[in-house]
Design a protein around this motif. Structure first.
Motif, PDB file in Angstrom:
ATOM      1  N   GLN A   1     -68.475  33.593  19.646  1.00 36.59           N
ATOM      2  CA  GLN A   1     -69.583  32.894  20.291  1.00 36.59           C
ATOM      3  C   GLN A   1     -69.734  33.427  21.701  1.00 36.59           C
ATOM      4  O   GLN A   1     -68.828  33.273  22.536  1.00 36.59           O
ATOM      5  CB  GLN A   1     -69.356  31.382  20.313  1.00 36.59           C
ATOM      6  CG  GLN A   1     -70.552  30.608  20.836  1.00 36.59           C
ATOM      7  CD  GLN A   1     -70.451  29.127  20.560  1.00 36.59           C
ATOM      8  OE1 GLN A   1     -69.375  28.601  20.271  1.00 36.59           O
ATOM      9  NE2 GLN A   1     -71.570  28.432  20.632  1.00 36.59           N
TER      10      GLN A   1
ATOM     11  N   LYS B   1     -75.192  31.474  23.106  1.00 33.06           N
ATOM     12  CA  LYS B   1     -75.563  31.913  21.765  1.00 33.06           C
ATOM     13  C   LYS B   1     -74.798  31.105  20.730  1.00 33.06           C
ATOM     14  O   LYS B   1     -73.770  30.503  21.034  1.00 33.06           O
ATOM     15  CB  LYS B   1     -75.287  33.408  21.574  1.00 33.06           C
ATOM     16  CG  LYS B   1     -76.190  34.305  22.394  1.00 33.06           C
ATOM     17  CD  LYS B   1     -76.008  35.757  22.011  1.00 33.06           C
ATOM     18  CE  LYS B   1     -76.977  36.659  22.764  1.00 33.06           C
ATOM     19  NZ  LYS B   1     -76.809  38.083  22.377  1.00 33.06           N
ATOM     20  N   GLN B   2     -75.298  31.121  19.508  1.00 30.10           N
ATOM     21  CA  GLN B   2     -74.613  30.418  18.437  1.00 30.10           C
ATOM     22  C   GLN B   2     -73.407  31.222  17.957  1.00 30.10           C
ATOM     23  O   GLN B   2     -73.363  32.444  18.076  1.00 30.10           O
ATOM     24  CB  GLN B   2     -75.585  30.184  17.268  1.00 30.10           C
ATOM     25  CG  GLN B   2     -76.659  29.155  17.557  1.00 30.10           C
ATOM     26  CD  GLN B   2     -77.469  28.813  16.320  1.00 30.10           C
ATOM     27  OE1 GLN B   2     -77.602  29.621  15.401  1.00 30.10           O
ATOM     28  NE2 GLN B   2     -78.002  27.609  16.272  1.00 30.10           N
TER      29      GLN B   2
END
Length: 122
Positions: free
Chosen positions: A39, A43-44
């Motif tokens: 990660q 951001k995911q």
């Protein structure tokens, strides 16, 4: 329950290499898939690579040809060898484990480590 402990993160220059390790303990018999996710800031979390107890591997397109996942079943440890690192590889890397069948059905992993930070400078 399965406990996962990552190690090996750090700061490296672009083009360099790092090797992450993840040691599993606890109810090891309940898992047959292990993997790495990451990660980046804002951001995911995304898949990096997975490996089954039988050695079946899967990689994200962004790391194919640069990263290699492997495991030592006797030591209950999974490794991620990262070569030709890029600044965009900077992220917290998480070790995860679970059921391969559940994983391919989209169920995700069951157990997660606390993560190790990898920083790639340009």
């Amino acid at each position: 329950q399965v406990q996962l402990v990552e190690s090996g993160g750090g700061l490296v220059q672009a083009g360099g290499s790092l090797r992450l390790s993840c040691a599993a303990s606890g109810s090891i018999s309940s898992i047959n898939a292990m993997g790495w996710y990451r990660q980046a800031p804002e951001k995911q979390r995304e898949l990096v690579a997975t490996i089954t107890s039988g050695g079946l591997v899967n990689y994200a397109d962004s790391v194919k040809g640069r990263f290699n996942i492997s495991r030592d079943n006797a030591k209950n440890t999974v490794y991620l060898q990262m070569n030709s690192l890029k600044p965009e590889d900077t992220a917290v890397y998480y070790c995860a484990s679970g059921s391969f069948l559940k994983l391919i059905r989209g169920g995700g992993m069951d157990y997660w480590g606390k993560g190790t930070l990898v920083t790639v400078s340009s």
